[in-house]
Design a protein around this motif. Structure first.
Motif, PDB file in Angstrom:
ATOM      1  N   MET A 155       0.820  -1.210   0.000  1.00  0.00           N
ATOM      2  CA  MET A 155       0.000   0.000   0.000  1.00  0.00           C
ATOM      3  C   MET A 155       0.854   1.260   0.000  1.00  0.00           C
ATOM      4  O   MET A 155       1.907   1.315   0.623  1.00  0.00           O
ATOM      5  N   PHE A 200       0.349   5.401   0.783  1.00  0.00           N
ATOM      6  CA  PHE A 200      -0.596   6.213   1.543  1.00  0.00           C
ATOM      7  C   PHE A 200      -0.645   7.658   1.047  1.00  0.00           C
ATOM      8  O   PHE A 200       0.311   8.166   0.462  1.00  0.00           O
ATOM      9  N   ASN A 251       3.879   8.506   4.800  1.00  0.00           N
ATOM     10  CA  ASN A 251       4.275   7.702   5.962  1.00  0.00           C
ATOM     11  C   ASN A 251       5.647   7.074   5.804  1.00  0.00           C
ATOM     12  O   ASN A 251       5.861   5.915   6.180  1.00  0.00           O
ATOM     13  N   LEU A 252       6.594   7.836   5.275  1.00  0.00           N
ATOM     14  CA  LEU A 252       7.975   7.341   5.257  1.00  0.00           C
ATOM     15  C   LEU A 252       8.501   7.310   6.684  1.00  0.00           C
ATOM     16  O   LEU A 252       7.979   7.994   7.563  1.00  0.00           O
ATOM     17  N   PHE A 253       9.556   6.511   6.903  1.00  0.00           N
ATOM     18  CA  PHE A 253      10.153   6.455   8.233  1.00  0.00           C
ATOM     19  C   PHE A 253      11.181   7.580   8.342  1.00  0.00           C
ATOM     20  O   PHE A 253      12.226   7.539   7.688  1.00  0.00           O
ATOM     21  N   PRO A 254      10.901   8.619   9.146  1.00  0.00           N
ATOM     22  CA  PRO A 254      11.721   9.836   9.113  1.00  0.00           C
ATOM     23  C   PRO A 254      13.126   9.632   9.670  1.00  0.00           C
ATOM     24  O   PRO A 254      14.016  10.414   9.378  1.00  0.00           O
ATOM     25  N   HIS A 255      13.320   8.576  10.461  1.00  0.00           N
ATOM     26  CA  HIS A 255      14.624   8.369  11.099  1.00  0.00           C
ATOM     27  C   HIS A 255      15.541   7.505  10.241  1.00  0.00           C
ATOM     28  O   HIS A 255      16.638   7.173  10.662  1.00  0.00           O
ATOM     29  N   MET A 256      15.084   7.133   9.058  1.00  0.00           N
ATOM     30  CA  MET A 256      15.906   6.285   8.195  1.00  0.00           C
ATOM     31  C   MET A 256      16.215   7.023   6.890  1.00  0.00           C
ATOM     32  O   MET A 256      15.390   7.786   6.399  1.00  0.00           O
ATOM     33  N   TYR A 291      17.551  12.096   3.765  1.00  0.00           N
ATOM     34  CA  TYR A 291      16.490  11.745   4.704  1.00  0.00           C
ATOM     35  C   TYR A 291      15.170  12.288   4.185  1.00  0.00           C
ATOM     36  O   TYR A 291      15.138  13.278   3.446  1.00  0.00           O
ATOM     37  N   GLU A 317      12.894  14.185   5.251  1.00  0.00           N
ATOM     38  CA  GLU A 317      12.565  15.604   5.425  1.00  0.00           C
ATOM     39  C   GLU A 317      13.286  16.495   4.415  1.00  0.00           C
ATOM     40  O   GLU A 317      12.944  17.656   4.260  1.00  0.00           O
ATOM     41  N   ARG A 377       9.244   1.741  -1.953  1.00  0.00           N
ATOM     42  CA  ARG A 377       9.253   0.941  -0.727  1.00  0.00           C
ATOM     43  C   ARG A 377       8.205  -0.173  -0.775  1.00  0.00           C
ATOM     44  O   ARG A 377       8.444  -1.292  -0.312  1.00  0.00           O
ATOM     45  N   ALA A 378       7.054   0.139  -1.343  1.00  0.00           N
ATOM     46  CA  ALA A 378       6.003  -0.880  -1.432  1.00  0.00           C
ATOM     47  C   ALA A 378       6.294  -1.889  -2.541  1.00  0.00           C
ATOM     48  O   ALA A 378       6.056  -3.090  -2.372  1.00  0.00           O
ATOM     49  N   GLN A 389       2.756   5.808  10.924  1.00  0.00           N
ATOM     50  CA  GLN A 389       3.991   5.025  11.009  1.00  0.00           C
ATOM     51  C   GLN A 389       3.673   3.552  11.264  1.00  0.00           C
ATOM     52  O   GLN A 389       4.283   2.665  10.664  1.00  0.00           O
ATOM     53  N   GLY A 411      15.320  13.950  11.822  1.00  0.00           N
ATOM     54  CA  GLY A 411      14.578  12.758  11.432  1.00  0.00           C
ATOM     55  C   GLY A 411      13.451  12.356  12.347  1.00  0.00           C
ATOM     56  O   GLY A 411      13.240  11.186  12.606  1.00  0.00           O
TER      57      GLY A 411
END
Lengths: 270, 219
Positions: free
Chosen positions: A108, A110, A114-119, A160, A162, A176-177, B115, B215
């Motif tokens: 899916m 979105f 909804n990416l992972f911001p810390h990666m 990143y 952001e 990613r999906a 998330q 991040g």
């Protein structure tokens, strides 16, 4: 199940990947879906259109197992998604283990990425292949780089989220999906949160993907031109029910129901 | 004038070692408890949720000093004998662990639901979602709270002087008792020593916060 029935069921699953049978969904007092029947064939691209609140997003969120149907059965490859057969043959609510097995065929994208911001971008795309599919780091990286290049972000591997524009973020989310190689991909209004000038680049990526993949796709969208280009079939929802469906030509150029005509004329005017 | 300080500082200094040992040991215990109880508070099992919230409310809602007395003076009656140090560490760890668990819980709940949904869509297990996606983001949000709590904990350690542990406060009171004219210098030295111990905590947390600001989903 008898031998003949089993045979029928397996034949059926060849021509139907996803099946909704009289599916309803209610949030408190509000009935969002009022009995939906819908079949998706393997590889088929289906666009869901309709006014907001018509239940389009709920339909795909239930398939992604983010929302549980109130009644009815959704099946994937002939197997019930939210239920499993108990030893007595009755359908009982599925446990997490069953859901995880079923989810491996579903992906899916979105509305809000909804990416992972810390990666990093690369890790956003390799994380699940490594931890969920069990790929080696090298294999996952290869698959991810390949896909990120395809969506035009081969030079952003170490950035990143952001640091990216909305359109770039959404292309990462698509990559990613896709690297999980699901049998059906769900797109939930993936351009609604984007600035107008960024919509095109995301739609192009999806169009290219639709052309070259044998994944089925269900696309919830407000972009009628895009739906016409990508979809094999357009389904119009109104007030929690399927009002009309058919080829893009039939639905967009020869709408038979008044509601669809009214809906489309609102779009043409805008 | 200066010889007063030359006299008292060496007498108080060994207490500082005990205070630092207490701080380190009970911070570690509190951190472990904070994570266990914090995860317990957001468990999908109602039993776990209620058990941990009983623990949290019990230890937040009663006096730290009484908890310490209870462990040191009352538990031996049931056959649990604690050394003063262990009693101090246990009481401090349980008490500040309860506060810390609220920080853990709050940070986990503050991570946007998108998330979790994205990690479900990638077919991660429950534990993978927590470990790979939620916790790495939540821990960054916990740091300021943990920093405050560790400074609170440092100040809380002075209570162990009342269960016969020879910490900074205890040593100071001893010196002050020997010579009433030492009262002012002793308490000045105590205040400064506590502040000096707190300084690395203050700066450490500030630095961690700066590093971690990258991040995180902006609301």
């Amino acid at each position: 199940m008898g031998a003949i029935e089993k045979d029928l069921a397996s034949k059926d699953s060849l021509s139907t990947l996803v099946r909704y049978e009289n599916v309803t969904k209610r949030f408190g007092d509000i009935e969002v879906l009022k009995g939906v029947d819908l079949d998706i064939k393997p590889g088929e691209k289906v666009a869901l259109i309709g006014p907001s609140g018509s239940g389009k997003t709920t339909i795909i969120r239930m398939l992604m197992t983010l929302e549980k149907p109130t009644s009815g059965v959704i099946s994937m490859g002939g197997e019930p998604l939210w239920h499993k057969k108990s030893s007595s043959g009755k359908l009982v609510p599925a446990d997490e283990k069953h859901l995880r097995r079923m989810r491996s065929d579903i992906g899916m994208v979105f509305q809000h990425f909804n990416l992972f911001p810390h990666m990093s971008i690369l890790r956003n795309v390799t994380e699940a292949p490594i931890h969920v599919l069990g790929l080696s780091k090298e294999e996952a990286r290869e698959r991810a780089v390949d896909m990120l290049e395809k969506v035009g972000l081969g030079d952003k591997l170490d950035a990143y989220p952001e640091q990216l524009s909305g359109g770039q973020k959404q292309r990462v989310a698509i990559a990613r999906a896709v690297v999980m190689r699901p049998k059906v991909m769900l797109f939930d209004e993936v351009t609604s949160a984007l600035d107008p000038e960024l919509v095109g680049e995301v739609l192009e990526v999806i169009k290219d993907l639709a052309k070259e993949t044998d994944m089925a796709m269900i696309l919830v969208t407000h972009e009628m031109d895009f739906a016409r280009d990508v979809a094999d079939r357009i389904v119009f929802l109104h007030d929690g029910q399927i009002e009309e469906q058919g080829t893009p030509q039939e639905v967009l150029e020869n709408p038979s129901s008044e509601r669809l005509q009214a809906f489309l004329s609102r779009f043409l005017r805008n | 004038m200066m010889d007063v300080y030359v006299d008292i500082i060496p007498k108080i200094l060994p207490g500082a070692i005990i205070t630092i040992q207490l701080l380190v040991a009970s911070s570690c215990l509190a951190l472990v408890i904070a994570f266990i109880a914090g995860l317990g508070r957001v468990s999908r099992f109602a039993v776990v949720r209620s058990l941990t919230s009983v623990y949290v409310e019990l230890f937040r809602g009663t006096s730290l000093l009484v908890q310490m007395f209870f462990i040191f003076f009352a538990l031996p009656a049931f056959g649990f004998q604690f050394s003063p140090f262990l009693a101090g560490v246990t009481a401090l760890g349980l008490n500040y662990g309860a506060y810390g668990s609220e920080i853990v819980r709050g940070a986990i709940l503050a991570i946007p639901n998108g998330q979790t949904e994205a990690s479900i869509a990638l077919n991660m297990t429950r534990w993978q979602r927590m470990r790979l996606v939620i916790l790495p983001q939540a821990i960054r949000m916990m740091l300021p709270g943990f920093g405050n709590t560790s400074i609170e904990l440092l100040k809380g350690t002075s209570l162990v002087s009342l269960i016969t542990l020879t910490d900074l406060t205890y040593k100071g009171l001893m010196v002050q008792n020997t010579n009433i004219s030492y009262t002012f210098p002793v308490f000045i030295v105590l205040l400064i020593m506590y502040f000096v111990i707190a300084l690395p905590l203050i700066f450490g947390v500030r630095k961690l916060e700066k590093n971690a600001s990258k991040g995180v989903v902006k609301a």
